[in-house]
Design a protein around this motif. Structure first.
Motif, PDB file in Angstrom:
ATOM      1  N   PRO A 185       0.820  -1.212   0.000  1.00 36.40           N
ATOM      2  CA  PRO A 185       0.000   0.000   0.000  1.00 36.40           C
ATOM      3  C   PRO A 185       0.853   1.262   0.000  1.00 36.40           C
ATOM      4  CG  PRO A 185       0.015  -0.988   2.186  1.00 36.40           C
ATOM      5  CD  PRO A 185       0.700  -1.968   1.272  1.00 36.40           C
ATOM      6  N   PRO A 186       0.294   2.376  -0.431  1.00 34.64           N
ATOM      7  CA  PRO A 186       1.086   3.592  -0.629  1.00 34.64           C
ATOM      8  C   PRO A 186       1.538   4.293   0.644  1.00 34.64           C
ATOM      9  CG  PRO A 186      -1.220   4.002  -1.130  1.00 34.64           C
ATOM     10  CD  PRO A 186      -1.087   2.524  -0.926  1.00 34.64           C
ATOM     11  N   GLU A 187       0.870   4.061   1.775  1.00 34.05           N
ATOM     12  CA  GLU A 187       1.168   4.865   2.959  1.00 34.05           C
ATOM     13  C   GLU A 187       2.598   4.722   3.469  1.00 34.05           C
ATOM     14  OE1 GLU A 187      -1.783   1.562   4.325  1.00 34.05           O
ATOM     15  OE2 GLU A 187      -1.522   2.908   2.610  1.00 34.05           O
ATOM     16  N   GLY A 188       3.227   3.574   3.208  1.00 30.14           N
ATOM     17  CA  GLY A 188       4.591   3.373   3.682  1.00 30.14           C
ATOM     18  C   GLY A 188       5.601   4.307   3.032  1.00 30.14           C
ATOM     19  N   PHE A 189       5.221   4.938   1.942  1.00 29.23           N
ATOM     20  CA  PHE A 189       6.172   5.739   1.174  1.00 29.23           C
ATOM     21  C   PHE A 189       5.947   7.245   1.350  1.00 29.23           C
ATOM     22  CE2 PHE A 189       5.469   1.602  -0.783  1.00 29.23           C
ATOM     23  CZ  PHE A 189       6.765   1.114  -0.830  1.00 29.23           C
ATOM     24  N   ARG A 215      -9.078   2.173  -0.940  1.00 27.31           N
ATOM     25  CA  ARG A 215      -8.365   2.933   0.091  1.00 27.31           C
ATOM     26  C   ARG A 215      -6.984   3.381  -0.414  1.00 27.31           C
ATOM     27  NH1 ARG A 215     -11.027   4.779   4.124  1.00 27.31           N
ATOM     28  NH2 ARG A 215     -11.722   2.718   4.840  1.00 27.31           N
ATOM     29  N   ASN A 216      -6.387   2.610  -1.304  1.00 29.14           N
ATOM     30  CA  ASN A 216      -5.089   3.000  -1.853  1.00 29.14           C
ATOM     31  C   ASN A 216      -5.190   4.302  -2.645  1.00 29.14           C
ATOM     32  OD1 ASN A 216      -3.990   0.714  -0.733  1.00 29.14           O
ATOM     33  ND2 ASN A 216      -3.607  -0.337  -2.659  1.00 29.14           N
ATOM     34  N   VAL A 217      -6.317   4.501  -3.306  1.00 25.04           N
ATOM     35  CA  VAL A 217      -6.539   5.752  -4.025  1.00 25.04           C
ATOM     36  C   VAL A 217      -6.705   6.896  -3.030  1.00 25.04           C
ATOM     37  CG1 VAL A 217      -7.992   6.962  -5.688  1.00 25.04           C
ATOM     38  CG2 VAL A 217      -7.633   4.488  -5.918  1.00 25.04           C
ATOM     39  N   GLU A 218      -7.506   6.661  -2.007  1.00 27.46           N
ATOM     40  CA  GLU A 218      -7.738   7.684  -0.982  1.00 27.46           C
ATOM     41  C   GLU A 218      -6.433   8.078  -0.286  1.00 27.46           C
ATOM     42  OE1 GLU A 218     -11.155   8.055   2.311  1.00 27.46           O
ATOM     43  OE2 GLU A 218      -9.627   6.572   2.820  1.00 27.46           O
ATOM     44  N   THR A 219      -5.613   7.085   0.038  1.00 30.93           N
ATOM     45  CA  THR A 219      -4.331   7.364   0.689  1.00 30.93           C
ATOM     46  C   THR A 219      -3.422   8.178  -0.211  1.00 30.93           C
ATOM     47  OG1 THR A 219      -4.495   5.319   1.973  1.00 30.93           O
ATOM     48  CG2 THR A 219      -2.313   6.302   1.758  1.00 30.93           C
ATOM     49  N   SER A 220      -3.411   7.848  -1.498  1.00 34.26           N
ATOM     50  CA  SER A 220      -2.582   8.600  -2.436  1.00 34.26           C
ATOM     51  C   SER A 220      -3.011  10.061  -2.507  1.00 34.26           C
ATOM     52  CB  SER A 220      -2.660   7.963  -3.824  1.00 34.26           C
ATOM     53  OG  SER A 220      -2.175   6.635  -3.800  1.00 34.26           O
ATOM     54  N   LEU A 221      -4.306  10.284  -2.436  1.00 31.48           N
ATOM     55  CA  LEU A 221      -4.824  11.647  -2.486  1.00 31.48           C
ATOM     56  C   LEU A 221      -4.549  12.410  -1.198  1.00 31.48           C
ATOM     57  CD1 LEU A 221      -8.334  11.235  -4.154  1.00 31.48           C
ATOM     58  CD2 LEU A 221      -6.480  12.671  -4.982  1.00 31.48           C
ATOM     59  N   ASP A 222      -4.918  11.819  -0.076  1.00 36.08           N
ATOM     60  CA  ASP A 222      -4.967  12.570   1.168  1.00 36.08           C
ATOM     61  C   ASP A 222      -3.686  12.511   1.989  1.00 36.08           C
ATOM     62  OD1 ASP A 222      -7.538  13.266   0.531  1.00 36.08           O
ATOM     63  OD2 ASP A 222      -8.461  11.637   1.667  1.00 36.08           O
ATOM     64  N   LEU A 223      -2.933  11.423   1.903  1.00 31.31           N
ATOM     65  CA  LEU A 223      -1.677  11.330   2.646  1.00 31.31           C
ATOM     66  C   LEU A 223      -0.493  11.719   1.766  1.00 31.31           C
ATOM     67  CD1 LEU A 223      -0.110  10.568   5.210  1.00 31.31           C
ATOM     68  CD2 LEU A 223      -0.034   8.208   4.364  1.00 31.31           C
ATOM     69  N   LEU A 224      -0.404  11.120   0.594  1.00 30.21           N
ATOM     70  CA  LEU A 224       0.707  11.440  -0.300  1.00 30.21           C
ATOM     71  C   LEU A 224       0.504  12.781  -1.003  1.00 30.21           C
ATOM     72  CD1 LEU A 224       1.466   7.977  -1.944  1.00 30.21           C
ATOM     73  CD2 LEU A 224       2.219   8.893   0.264  1.00 30.21           C
ATOM     74  N   GLN A 225      -0.740  13.224  -1.095  1.00 31.18           N
ATOM     75  CA  GLN A 225      -1.089  14.530  -1.669  1.00 31.18           C
ATOM     76  C   GLN A 225      -0.601  14.670  -3.117  1.00 31.18           C
ATOM     77  OE1 GLN A 225      -0.278  17.892   1.012  1.00 31.18           O
ATOM     78  NE2 GLN A 225      -0.183  16.449   2.739  1.00 31.18           N
ATOM     79  N   VAL A 226      -0.929  13.656  -3.915  1.00 27.45           N
ATOM     80  CA  VAL A 226      -0.458  13.632  -5.294  1.00 27.45           C
ATOM     81  C   VAL A 226      -1.133  14.700  -6.148  1.00 27.45           C
ATOM     82  CG1 VAL A 226       0.153  11.181  -5.229  1.00 27.45           C
ATOM     83  CG2 VAL A 226      -2.161  11.874  -5.915  1.00 27.45           C
TER      84      VAL A 226
END
Length: 359
Positions: A185-189, A215-226
Motif C-alpha cells: 500500500p502507498p502509505e509506507g512511502f 483505500r489506496n486511491v484515498e491514501t494517495s490523495l490525502d496522505l501522499l497529496q499527489v
C-alpha cells in the motif's frame, strides 16, 4: 468542439493524425522485441530468444510485464549505452504516432542494485541525454518521472529521493510509485513523497490498478497529496471518494490494456465491464495512455482507437480526453496554452478531413 458526430466508424487515419501526449508510460515497457534480443546476445543474459518472444505475447497466462522488468534490471541495463538506445527508440516510436509530449516513468532502484558499477547520475544522464537528442531530431519533448519500486523497502524509496535531489536534472520533474500494488500500500512511502513535494517536484501514484481496495486511491490523495493519479479503477466502488476526485478536478491516467482486467474479465464482457467505460461518464477527468506499449501490443494510436471502439466514447469525448492530458501534463502555463491551441487546431482539422462533423 461542437457538432461532432457519434458515428460508430472512425477511420484509423483519424487516430493517427490527432496530436497526443502520453503521460503514463514506463520506459522499460517500451523496449522493442528486436532490441531486447540484441541486448540479450550482447550481455549473454540467461534467456533464449523464444523466451524473450514470450514477453511480447498477450493471451492466456502470458509472461507478466513485471517479470520482464526484473529480468532487464538484473541482466540488461548495466550499460548507459543501452539505456540511451532504449530511450531514443522509445521516443522514435512515440513520435511516429504524433505523440508530441511524454512523461516516462523510470524505476532505478533495481537496476542500480544489480549494477553497482553504475551511478545514479550516469544512468539518469544517459536517459535525459537521449531525451535532449530526440527533441532536437524528432521534435518530441520528453520528461522523466522517477518511480518508487513499491516492492522494495520504504528506505529504498527515501534513498531514491536522496539521489534525485543530489543530482537534479531539468527533465526529471516528478515522482511516482509503481510495480506490484498488491500487498504494498502507498502509505509506507509518505516520506519520499514529502521530500519530493518540498523540493518542488510533481507527484503521482499508481493505485487501484490490480483490483486493490479503493483505500489506496484515498491514501494517495490525502496522505501522499499527489498532483495526479494513475489507474484508480477501484475508485468507482466508493461514491464519496469518486465525488472528491471529481470536485478536485483530479486528472486520472487510464490504460485500456491494463493487465488485471484483461486477465480477469472474459473477452465477451471485457469492454462492457471495464471500469474505464464508466469513469468519464461519471464525471472523472481521464486521459488514455500506453503504459507498457510493446509488452501490451499497443501503441498510442491504438489506445485512442480503443477508447472509441471498445468503450464507446464519442469524438467529442476524445477531444475532452486530449484536453485532460494537457491539463494534467507537468508543463508550464504558457506551454500548456500554446499546446492547447495547437492540439485543438490539429484535432479539428482531423475531424473535418474525415467528415466527422454533423450538419
Amino acid at each position: 468542439m461542437s457538432g461532432t458526430s457519434t458515428t460508430p466508424q472512425i477511420p484509423d487515419a483519424f487516430f493517427a493524425e490527432i496530436p497526443k501526449v502520453d503521460i503514463h508510460c514506463h520506459l522499460y515497457g517500451t523496449i522493442r522485441e528486436a532490441t531486447l534480443k540484441d541486448f540479450v546476445r550482447e550481455t549473454g543474459a540467461p534467456m533464449s530468444e523464444a523466451s524473450v518472444a514470450e514477453f511480447y505475447v498477450r493471451g492466456e497466462k502470458p509472461k507478466g510485464v513485471l517479470h520482464a522488468f526484473r529480468f532487464m534490471e538484473e541482466f540488461i541495463f548495466g550499460s548507459t549505452d543501452r539505456l540511451y538506445r532504449l530511450t531514443m527508440e522509445c521516443l522514435e516510436d512515440l513520435a511516429s504516432e504524433n505523440v508530441q509530449y511524454t512523461e516516462l516513468f523510470w524505476n532505478s532502484t533495481g537496476t542500480l542494485a544489480h549494477h553497482p558499477h553504475l551511478t545514479f547520475a550516469q544512468t539518469q544522464a544517459a536517459i535525459t541525454r537521449a531525451m535532449e537528442d530526440a527533441q532536437a531530431t524528432l521534435g518530441i519533448n520528453a520528461m522523466l518521472i522517477h518511480a518508487i519500486d513499491r516492492q522494495a523497502s520504504v528506505e529504498d524509496a527515501v534513498t531514491l529521493m536522496e539521489r534525485v535531489l543530489a543530482h537534479r536534472d531539468d527533465r526529471a520533474i516528478g515522482l511516482g510509485i509503481d510495480y506490484l500494488e498488491t500487498g504494498h500500500p502507498p502509505e509506507g512511502f509518505w516520506k519520499a513523497y514529502q521530500m519530493a513535494r518540498e523540493a518542488g517536484l510533481k507527484t503521482t501514484a499508481h493505485a487501484g490498478e490490480f483490483g486493490c481496495h479503493w483505500r489506496n486511491v484515498e491514501t494517495s490523495l490525502d496522505l501522499l497529496q499527489v498532483d495526479r493519479l494513475d489507474h484508480c479503477y477501484t475508485m468507482l466502488e466508493n461514491e464519496t471518494l469518486l465525488q472528491s476526485c471529481i470536485e478536485r478536478g483530479m486528472i486520472v491516467t487510464v490504460v485500456p490494456t491494463n493487465s488485471y482486467y484483461m486477465r480477469t474479465l472474459d473477452q465477451s464482457e471485457w469492454a462492457e465491464k471495464h471500469p474505464i467505460r464508466q469513469m468519464a461518464r461519471k464525471g472523472l477527468k481521464i486521459h488514455p495512455n500506453t503504459d507498457d506499449p510493446t509488452f501490451h501490443n499497443v501503441s498510442p494510436n491504438l489506445v485512442w482507437k480503443m477508447m472509441h471502439d471498445a468503450f464507446g466514447y464519442t469524438v467529442d469525448d476524445l477531444h475532452g480526453f486530449m484536453l485532460n492530458g494537457l491539463e494534467g501534463a507537468w508543463i508550464d502555463d504558457a506551454t500548456r496554452a500554446q499546446m492547447t491551441s495547437d492540439f485543438t487546431i490539429g484535432f479539428d482539422a482531423a475531424v473535418v478531413k474525415h467528415g466527422l462533423i454533423t450538419a
